[in-house]
Scaffold this motif. Sequence first.
Motif, short mmCIF file in Angstrom:
data_model
loop_
_atom_site.label_atom_id
_atom_site.label_comp_id
_atom_site.label_asym_id
_atom_site.label_seq_id
_atom_site.Cartn_x
_atom_site.Cartn_y
_atom_site.Cartn_z
N ASP A 1 -41.32 69.15 -9.88
CA ASP A 1 -39.99 69.53 -10.36
C ASP A 1 -40.10 70.92 -11.02
N PHE A 2 -41.05 71.72 -10.49
CA PHE A 2 -41.29 73.03 -11.09
C PHE A 2 -41.64 74.04 -10.00
N THR A 3 -41.66 75.27 -10.42
CA THR A 3 -42.03 76.36 -9.51
C THR A 3 -43.35 76.95 -9.98
N TRP A 4 -44.24 77.24 -9.06
CA TRP A 4 -45.51 77.90 -9.41
C TRP A 4 -45.68 79.09 -8.49
N ARG A 5 -45.64 80.27 -9.06
CA ARG A 5 -45.64 81.50 -8.27
C ARG A 5 -46.86 82.37 -8.54
N ARG B 1 -51.67 71.08 -16.34
CA ARG B 1 -51.26 69.91 -17.13
C ARG B 1 -49.78 69.64 -16.88
N ALA B 2 -49.48 68.40 -16.46
CA ALA B 2 -48.12 68.06 -16.07
C ALA B 2 -47.76 66.65 -16.51
N PHE C 1 -46.34 71.65 -18.27
CA PHE C 1 -46.33 72.13 -19.66
C PHE C 1 -46.20 73.65 -19.63
N PRO C 2 -45.30 74.21 -20.45
CA PRO C 2 -45.00 75.64 -20.31
C PRO C 2 -46.19 76.57 -20.56
N ASN C 3 -47.12 76.18 -21.43
CA ASN C 3 -48.26 77.06 -21.71
C ASN C 3 -49.53 76.44 -21.15
N GLN C 4 -50.06 77.06 -20.08
CA GLN C 4 -51.23 76.50 -19.39
C GLN C 4 -52.53 77.17 -19.86
#
Length: 435
Positions: free
Chosen positions: A367-371, A381-382, A393-396
């Motif tokens: 349910d996210f975008t990874w660019r 981490r999800a 998680f917003p800060n990886q």
Amino acid sequence: MLSADQLLDALLERARGVTEPETVPVTDALGRVLAAPQTSAITVPPLDNSAMDGYAVRVADVAAAGMRLPVSQRILAGAVGTPLQPGTAARIFTGAPVPPGADAVLMQEYCTPLPNPDETTSHSTKPASGQVAGYLPQAGEGANVMPKPINEGEDVIIHALPRPGENIRRAGEDIQAGAQVLAAGTRLGAAEMGLAASVGLAELPVHRKLKVACFFTGDELVTPGTPLLPGQIYNSNRTTLTGLVNGLGCELIDLGIVPDTLEATEAALARAAGLADVVITSGGVSVGEADYVKAAVEKLGRVEMWKVAMKPGKPLVYGRVGEADFIGLPGNPVSAFVTFCLFVRPFLLKRMGATDVLYRAFAVQADFTWRKPGARREFLRARLQPNGKLALFPNQSSGVLTSCAWSDGLVDLAIGQTIDPGDWVRFIPFSELLS
Ligand code: AMP
Ligand code: MG
């Protein structure tokens, strides 16, 4: 640099099993690894028994729904009935042996007990109220839903046609005498312990606990409980590792914080290797000026692997010091946690004698975008959301331990992979990694 898969294979190749067995009571076996296969000396269940509270009948005796049969006996769990007289029913309760001759049990909801047609034939042992001892209506259950207690000498109306075998648990349908119930190398959880007990085992042979010694390098580290001075941080890896190592059922030997000098690192390493089967450290394995762990292992033993192409967690050392295995984890808290889960856990499990040591991954929708296509394999981490999809998680960053506590697992991202919402990704839940 090794790939994550190569590192895992190489570690498992080097993981020798712990051979010495010891005997523990089944009730103390949680988390232990079975050292020898276990077979059942008995048949489970030992006798055909009823799966319901109801009436045991001969199917041939019930020609039509609505038939009235005399009740010829009453069989509670723990009792043994007599052969069922033809043309009668036996009042029976869950777990009670089905009497010879009966071939079905009608659940009591399909039956109506009737008062004895002739009071003079009723049994003198029956309580005056008609209540059968040990069979009391539950609070809230009305007389219309709870069949009245009934005893031999009374009748029952059967409202449904029984099918042969209905509500009978057959002798041996779970376990046959002589069958293996648990394989060597099984990690014993609550179900396995219960299974052992169900065949009458009181004790089990298990591998002795693996001894794991830990120490934590870093001049900046402080044990929680005292205030921080400028430049200091709390030694969180110690607590994380305590949870991880204890969670696997190993015996932890905690040697505490070790300063960033070669002498101190060597002394701690020599001590740890003499005490434990496996030594695990955190920090001091990169190429910084204050990183002495690799040098100390090279001096006292040998380094066999160093660095793995993944994020988080590039610096990671495997080696041997004397008889002990050595694993040096990175200092960053997320890196230490993730590399323990992915590599150290399977290694320790195999060392403990377990056969099933690998985690499973599952396909879950993002349910996210990874660019940010990476040059290294990445473990993000999800968290599993109520819609069944994964949020990131917003800060990886590998220093942000909050990401691990917030998440339910790791998204296993291949080199160069990008993700759009709705894409199926490889997800490793922490439930696969933390026990
Ligand atoms: P190092 O691998 O020693 O270079 O450490 C990398 C980072 O992890 C640094 O920011 C350290 O302060 C941090 N770190 C090292 N050891 C620990 C520890 N035991 N607990 C928390 N953070 C640590
Ligand atoms: Mg350090």
